[in-house]
Scaffold this motif. Structure first.
Motif, PDB file in Angstrom:
ATOM      1  N   ILE A 145       0.839  -1.199   0.000  1.00 41.41           N
ATOM      2  CA  ILE A 145       0.000   0.000   0.000  1.00 41.41           C
ATOM      3  C   ILE A 145       0.872   1.247   0.000  1.00 41.41           C
ATOM      4  CG2 ILE A 145      -1.531   1.369   1.493  1.00 41.41           C
ATOM      5  CD1 ILE A 145      -3.045  -1.163   2.140  1.00 41.41           C
ATOM      6  N   THR A 146       1.995   1.192   0.685  1.00 43.48           N
ATOM      7  CA  THR A 146       2.898   2.339   0.705  1.00 43.48           C
ATOM      8  C   THR A 146       3.434   2.620  -0.686  1.00 43.48           C
ATOM      9  OG1 THR A 146       3.552   1.609   2.921  1.00 43.48           O
ATOM     10  CG2 THR A 146       4.853   3.356   1.909  1.00 43.48           C
ATOM     11  N   GLN A 147       3.825   1.572  -1.405  1.00 48.23           N
ATOM     12  CA  GLN A 147       4.318   1.769  -2.772  1.00 48.23           C
ATOM     13  C   GLN A 147       3.217   2.268  -3.693  1.00 48.23           C
ATOM     14  OE1 GLN A 147       6.255  -2.321  -2.620  1.00 48.23           O
ATOM     15  NE2 GLN A 147       7.582  -1.312  -4.110  1.00 48.23           N
ATOM     16  N   GLN A 148       2.010   1.747  -3.531  1.00 48.46           N
ATOM     17  CA  GLN A 148       0.896   2.238  -4.346  1.00 48.46           C
ATOM     18  C   GLN A 148       0.610   3.712  -4.050  1.00 48.46           C
ATOM     19  OE1 GLN A 148      -2.598  -0.411  -4.592  1.00 48.46           O
ATOM     20  NE2 GLN A 148      -1.339  -2.002  -3.662  1.00 48.46           N
ATOM     21  N   THR A 149       0.750   4.086  -2.784  1.00 39.50           N
ATOM     22  CA  THR A 149       0.562   5.492  -2.427  1.00 39.50           C
ATOM     23  C   THR A 149       1.640   6.347  -3.067  1.00 39.50           C
ATOM     24  OG1 THR A 149      -0.386   4.803  -0.308  1.00 39.50           O
ATOM     25  CG2 THR A 149       0.299   7.100  -0.508  1.00 39.50           C
ATOM     26  N   ALA A 150       2.876   5.843  -3.098  1.00 36.25           N
ATOM     27  CA  ALA A 150       3.964   6.563  -3.768  1.00 36.25           C
ATOM     28  C   ALA A 150       3.646   6.771  -5.247  1.00 36.25           C
ATOM     29  CB  ALA A 150       5.271   5.794  -3.604  1.00 36.25           C
ATOM     30  N   LYS A 151       3.037   5.744  -5.856  1.00 37.75           N
ATOM     31  CA  LYS A 151       2.664   5.867  -7.268  1.00 37.75           C
ATOM     32  C   LYS A 151       1.533   6.879  -7.443  1.00 37.75           C
ATOM     33  CE  LYS A 151       2.815   2.145  -9.611  1.00 37.75           C
ATOM     34  NZ  LYS A 151       2.547   0.785 -10.148  1.00 37.75           N
ATOM     35  N   LEU A 152       0.556   6.863  -6.524  1.00 30.54           N
ATOM     36  CA  LEU A 152      -0.540   7.837  -6.594  1.00 30.54           C
ATOM     37  C   LEU A 152      -0.010   9.261  -6.456  1.00 30.54           C
ATOM     38  CD1 LEU A 152      -3.257   6.076  -4.399  1.00 30.54           C
ATOM     39  CD2 LEU A 152      -3.339   6.432  -6.866  1.00 30.54           C
ATOM     40  N   LEU A 153       1.052   9.425  -5.681  1.00 33.71           N
ATOM     41  CA  LEU A 153       1.667  10.749  -5.521  1.00 33.71           C
ATOM     42  C   LEU A 153       2.625  11.069  -6.652  1.00 33.71           C
ATOM     43  CD1 LEU A 153       2.463  10.598  -1.697  1.00 33.71           C
ATOM     44  CD2 LEU A 153       0.626  11.876  -2.795  1.00 33.71           C
ATOM     45  N   CYS A 154       2.801  10.109  -7.577  1.00 29.54           N
ATOM     46  CA  CYS A 154       3.731  10.255  -8.703  1.00 29.54           C
ATOM     47  C   CYS A 154       5.121  10.651  -8.191  1.00 29.54           C
ATOM     48  CB  CYS A 154       3.207  11.283  -9.712  1.00 29.54           C
ATOM     49  SG  CYS A 154       3.884  11.021 -11.378  1.00 29.54           S
ATOM     50  N   LEU A 155       5.509  10.030  -7.094  1.00 33.57           N
ATOM     51  CA  LEU A 155       6.822  10.259  -6.476  1.00 33.57           C
ATOM     52  C   LEU A 155       7.049  11.737  -6.185  1.00 33.57           C
ATOM     53  CD1 LEU A 155       9.023   7.798  -8.578  1.00 33.57           C
ATOM     54  CD2 LEU A 155       7.573   7.342  -6.593  1.00 33.57           C
ATOM     55  N   GLY A 156       5.989  12.422  -5.826  1.00 29.76           N
ATOM     56  CA  GLY A 156       6.111  13.820  -5.431  1.00 29.76           C
ATOM     57  C   GLY A 156       6.138  14.808  -6.564  1.00 29.76           C
ATOM     58  N   ASN A 157       5.828  14.357  -7.793  1.00 25.17           N
ATOM     59  CA  ASN A 157       5.825  15.263  -8.954  1.00 25.17           C
ATOM     60  C   ASN A 157       4.381  15.609  -9.310  1.00 25.17           C
ATOM     61  OD1 ASN A 157       8.684  15.129  -9.364  1.00 25.17           O
ATOM     62  ND2 ASN A 157       8.390  13.090 -10.247  1.00 25.17           N
ATOM     63  N   PRO A 158       3.869  16.770  -8.919  1.00 31.12           N
ATOM     64  CA  PRO A 158       2.476  17.130  -9.193  1.00 31.12           C
ATOM     65  C   PRO A 158       2.263  17.443 -10.669  1.00 31.12           C
ATOM     66  CG  PRO A 158       3.618  18.990  -8.201  1.00 31.12           C
ATOM     67  CD  PRO A 158       4.587  17.841  -8.184  1.00 31.12           C
ATOM     68  N   TYR A 159       1.003  17.331 -11.086  1.00 28.20           N
ATOM     69  CA  TYR A 159       0.658  17.644 -12.475  1.00 28.20           C
ATOM     70  C   TYR A 159       0.767  19.142 -12.725  1.00 28.20           C
ATOM     71  CZ  TYR A 159      -2.279  18.389 -16.604  1.00 28.20           C
ATOM     72  OH  TYR A 159      -2.757  18.780 -17.827  1.00 28.20           O
ATOM     73  N   ASP A 160       1.417  19.501 -13.815  1.00 28.97           N
ATOM     74  CA  ASP A 160       1.596  20.904 -14.169  1.00 28.97           C
ATOM     75  C   ASP A 160       1.070  21.121 -15.581  1.00 28.97           C
ATOM     76  OD1 ASP A 160       2.309  23.503 -14.553  1.00 28.97           O
ATOM     77  OD2 ASP A 160       4.473  23.210 -14.406  1.00 28.97           O
ATOM     78  N   PRO A 161      -0.130  21.686 -15.719  1.00 29.99           N
ATOM     79  CA  PRO A 161      -0.714  21.862 -17.057  1.00 29.99           C
ATOM     80  C   PRO A 161       0.064  22.827 -17.935  1.00 29.99           C
ATOM     81  CG  PRO A 161      -2.045  22.980 -15.395  1.00 29.99           C
ATOM     82  CD  PRO A 161      -1.010  22.185 -14.649  1.00 29.99           C
ATOM     83  N   THR A 162       0.895  23.671 -17.346  1.00 27.70           N
ATOM     84  CA  THR A 162       1.642  24.644 -18.144  1.00 27.70           C
ATOM     85  C   THR A 162       2.712  23.984 -18.999  1.00 27.70           C
ATOM     86  OG1 THR A 162       3.220  25.043 -16.337  1.00 27.70           O
ATOM     87  CG2 THR A 162       1.251  26.428 -16.410  1.00 27.70           C
ATOM     88  N   THR A 163       3.037  22.725 -18.726  1.00 28.03           N
ATOM     89  CA  THR A 163       4.060  22.029 -19.517  1.00 28.03           C
ATOM     90  C   THR A 163       3.523  21.572 -20.869  1.00 28.03           C
ATOM     91  OG1 THR A 163       3.486  19.898 -18.526  1.00 28.03           O
ATOM     92  CG2 THR A 163       5.180  21.222 -17.409  1.00 28.03           C
ATOM     93  N   GLY A 164       2.218  21.634 -21.052  1.00 28.71           N
ATOM     94  CA  GLY A 164       1.612  21.159 -22.282  1.00 28.71           C
ATOM     95  C   GLY A 164       1.242  19.689 -22.237  1.00 28.71           C
ATOM     96  N   GLN A 165       1.620  18.997 -21.188  1.00 31.26           N
ATOM     97  CA  GLN A 165       1.285  17.582 -21.043  1.00 31.26           C
ATOM     98  C   GLN A 165      -0.155  17.433 -20.587  1.00 31.26           C
ATOM     99  OE1 GLN A 165       3.175  15.457 -17.772  1.00 31.26           O
ATOM    100  NE2 GLN A 165       3.516  13.669 -19.069  1.00 31.26           N
TER     101      GLN A 165
END
Length: 719
Positions: free
Chosen positions: A176-196
């Motif tokens: 569950i801890t690893q799945q939580t790490a994946k849900l957090l994307c290893l601390g990299n939040p989504y940034d719409p300004t990147t165009g992604q």
């Protein structure tokens, strides 16, 4: 002195006798010197042993150094991630967008859009059944490992290899801890300004490579060092995606069961935990039976691991979780999509806030419309037919009460034929022709001559409209012409009062699509959407004022009391005089009581409306109203295939009838707001005012030859 030859005998003194004894006669033999030998005999294969010993020593020396380096790197990674981890409260809501909750006219929630987040829950406040179900399903050793479970990883690798996959493909053995790490994307939040896009971002977060697994494990170790087990579980319970646009178990419990995650029972907890494997596939709103079967597996796991007693498990299996009424109804999917598309983008489709929208939807009327369509298609349409239909019901002020955009009603995000499909209106356009005549001073009993009629169209040549019956009826009243949907009188009236006036009135009533410039305008050659036509008819019912159809009545941010938006629609400017509207309603009532729309007649109240069938029967319409509601029905094929044996006075009128019978159940009958002439005045006489004849061209062989071709090009309207 010695002799020349050396005496080989050794010169030794005689052994002296021991004291008191005699000398020995035999001298003692000299001791023989023994050769020194090894303590153990040499072993066989000594060279091989020394070789393997050397290799082992080399590997050991290399291995412990590499292990030390890896340990240092992992430790550095753990320290790095540890320092970057924020407080738990900052991680529970991981949505990139907000949510929209839609309520009907009675204040009941009927639809959700966007990413729903029901509010923060914790491992201690959530239902213990739900907490146990998640642990039993995802990580039974959650409270025993340090974030990474070697036993679980080894088991997953073994299963993957036995099933013919790669060691990292399929079962991951993630905690569950690893799945939580994946849900957090290893601390990299989504940034719409990147165009992604958000989809690409989430796909990147789910990449499963060896390096990604190592990084994920490092992040998990850092989380275990930073947070308690219950704090990690809290983040997981709030961020997991659980289908139908829900983020977190609180939103999912509210979405599917209409209750908090703190209140779910074992069966409901098992169903929610079962969503973690494949949220879309197992969402109960997609397939309740499949979701219940998955929940039974989770109940078995909970029983095996001691979280449920056998009696509790049997009760959960015997009483599987059921959807709430709102979730089961899937009410107003087309309506909700329309409200979302019609509202401001920053508060609907791309909102970053949680928004609450109150709407005009009446779920009773919505159900009536859906049931009516289902009844007609099941009982009066050939099995296997791909024909489609759309229905709209609204009040006279433009408030939309029900909307069906196609035969599949329990859907969302699909093509909405009620608001998007632009189709030729056929004779459903004719009321606007007669509205122009009435506004200019003509009356229901004014007459027009129905006779062969030809117009010379610049650039196209002669055009001769025909009635649907291919017959002519001489001098007729406007009332009779509309009731029987005669084409020649409609064109003659349009030409007499001026096409520009007809176009202007139709546009002012709400027909916003481009209107035909030629004489076929009067026969519905123009295209319009169903919601435009129904809105225009609502303007006739309310006494001649335009309306703007609307569904949103109030928009607020969740938790706020002050509305940010009010209704953007309703009654607008006057288009025709009230007297003209009352006459037109009377003429349209004759369509239902005596004319082409008799199948729409209601048993206990007055109704008015108009049929419409386009060239080659590609579109069939019936639009009409009572004193309470306006409703419109369109029927046709998405690819413009002609309908077989269907006209506006047929199946569309029957669907309209079934809708309105259901809609008016329990409502007292009210009279239409129409002119009620004296009986003697209704008969057409030659002394009544006659609509001036429009210019008429003599028929010639060429014009007659082109007649049928031009009729199809300009959509010679049918009833």
């Amino acid at each position: 002195m010695t002799q020349n030859g050396r005496d080989s005998r050794r010169l030794v003194a005689d052994r002296r006798p021991a004291p008191g004894g005699t000398p020995s006669k035999k001298p003692r033999k000299p001791a023989v010197k023994k050769r020194k030998t090894s303590a153990r005999p040499p072993r066989k294969g000594g060279i091989i042993s020394r070789f393997f010993g050397f290799i082992f020593g080399l590997i050991w020396g290399f291995g412990w150094r590499v292990s030390m380096i890896v340990a240092l790197l992992v430790g550095a990674g753990v320290l790095y991630y540890y320092a970057s981890l924020p407080n738990v409260s900052a991680l529970v809501d991981g949505r990139a967008k907000g949510s929209v909750t839609l309520m009907d006219r009675d204040g009941k929630v009927f639809a959700w859009r966007g990413e729903q987040f029901g509010g923060m829950i914790t491992a201690s406040t959530v239902s213990p059944y739900l907490r146990d179900a998640v642990i039993a399903t995802e990580d039974r050793r959650f409270y025993l490992h340090p974030g990474v479970d070697p036993i679980g990883v080894a088991s997953a690798v073994k299963i993957n290899l036995s099933e013919g996959r790669g060691p990292l493909s399929g079962h991951g053995g993630s905690t569950i801890t690893q799945q939580t790490a994946k849900l957090l994307c290893l601390g990299n939040p989504y940034d719409p300004t990147t165009g992604q896009t958000e989809a690409d971002y989430e796909a990147d977060c789910r990449v499963s490579t060896l390096w990604r697994k190592i990084t994920e494990a490092t992040y998990a170790l850092a989380m275990e060092a930073k947070y308690s087990k219950d704090e990690i579980l809290t983040i997981y319970l709030n961020r997991a995606f659980l289908g139908a646009g829900t983020r977190g178990f609180e939103a999912a419990a509210q979405r599917y069961f209409g209750k908090s995650a703190a209140q779910v029972n074992p069966a409901e907890a098992a169903m929610l935990a079962g969503l973690l494997k494949a949220p879309t596939r197992y969402a109960p709103t997609n397939n309740l039976e499949r979701s219940q079967q998955r929940a039974n597996i989770i109940v078995g796991l909970m029983e095996d691991q001691g979280y449920l007693t056998p009696a509790q498990a049997n009760t959960a299996r015997s009483n599987p979780a059921q959807l709430s009424d709102a979730a089961e109804a899937k009410a107003g999917g087309y309506f909700a999509d329309w409200v979302m598309s019609d509202g401001p983008d920053y508060f609907t489709r791309n909102t970053t806030e949680d928004v609450l929208i109150k709407t005009t939807l009446d779920q009773r009327i919505q159900t009536a419309a859906e049931d009516a369509m289902k009844y007609i298609f099941e009982n009066k349409v050939k099995e296997g037919s791909k024909a489609q239909a759309a229905i709209i019901v609204m009040s006279a002020d433009g408030a939309v009460r029900a909307m069906v955009g196609g035969r599949k009603t329990k859907v969302s995000g699909v093509f909405n034929r009620a608001t998007t499909a632009k189709r030729q209106t056929g004779s459903a356009f004719k009321p606007f022709v007669y509205a122009a005549a009435l506004e200019l001073g003509h009356h229901y009993n004014s007459t027009v001559v129905d006779e062969p009629y030809t117009l010379d169209i610049p650039g196209s040549g002669p055009w001769s409209p025909e009635n649907y019956t291919r017959k002519h009826y001489g001098q007729v009243t406007l009332e009779y012409a509309l009731a029987n949907s005669l084409n020649v009188p409609a064109v003659k009236v349009s030409e007499a009062v001026g096409r520009d006036n007809v176009r202007q009135i139709a546009s002012d009533f709400g027909i916003q699509s481009d209107l035909a410039a030629g004489p076929a305008l009067a026969l519905g050659a123009s295209e319009a959407t169903l919601i435009e036509v129904v809105g225009a008819y609502a303007g006739i019912l309310n006494g001649g004022s335009s309306v703007k159809p609307y569904g949103l009545t109030e928009l607020t941010l969740m938790g706020d009391d002050t509305p940010l938006m009010d209704a953007d629609g309703g009654i607008g400017e006057r288009v025709i005089r009230e007297e003209a509207a009352r006459e037109l309603i009377y003429m349209m009532s004759k369509v239902v009581s005596e004319g082409s729309g008799q199948r729409a007649r209601l048993p206990d109240r007055e109704a008015a409306g108009k049929t419409g069938t386009t060239s080659a029967a590609r579109d069939a319409w019936f639009v009409g109203f009572t004193a309470d509601y306006v409703a419109g029905v369109w029927m046709g094929y998405d690819d413009n295939t002609p309908l077989s044996g269907v006209t506006g006075g047929g199946l569309p009128a029957e669907i309209w009838h079934e809708v309105m019978v259901r809609v008016h159940e329990g409502l007292p009958p009210r009279p239409l707001p129409m002119l009620r002439p004296a009986p003697a005045a209704q008969a057409p006489v030659t002394t009544q005012r006659q609509v001036p004849r429009a210019p008429q061209q003599n028929s010639d062989p060429l014009g007659q030859a082109l007649s049928d071709v031009l009729n199809s090009l300009f959509g010679g309207g049918r009833n």
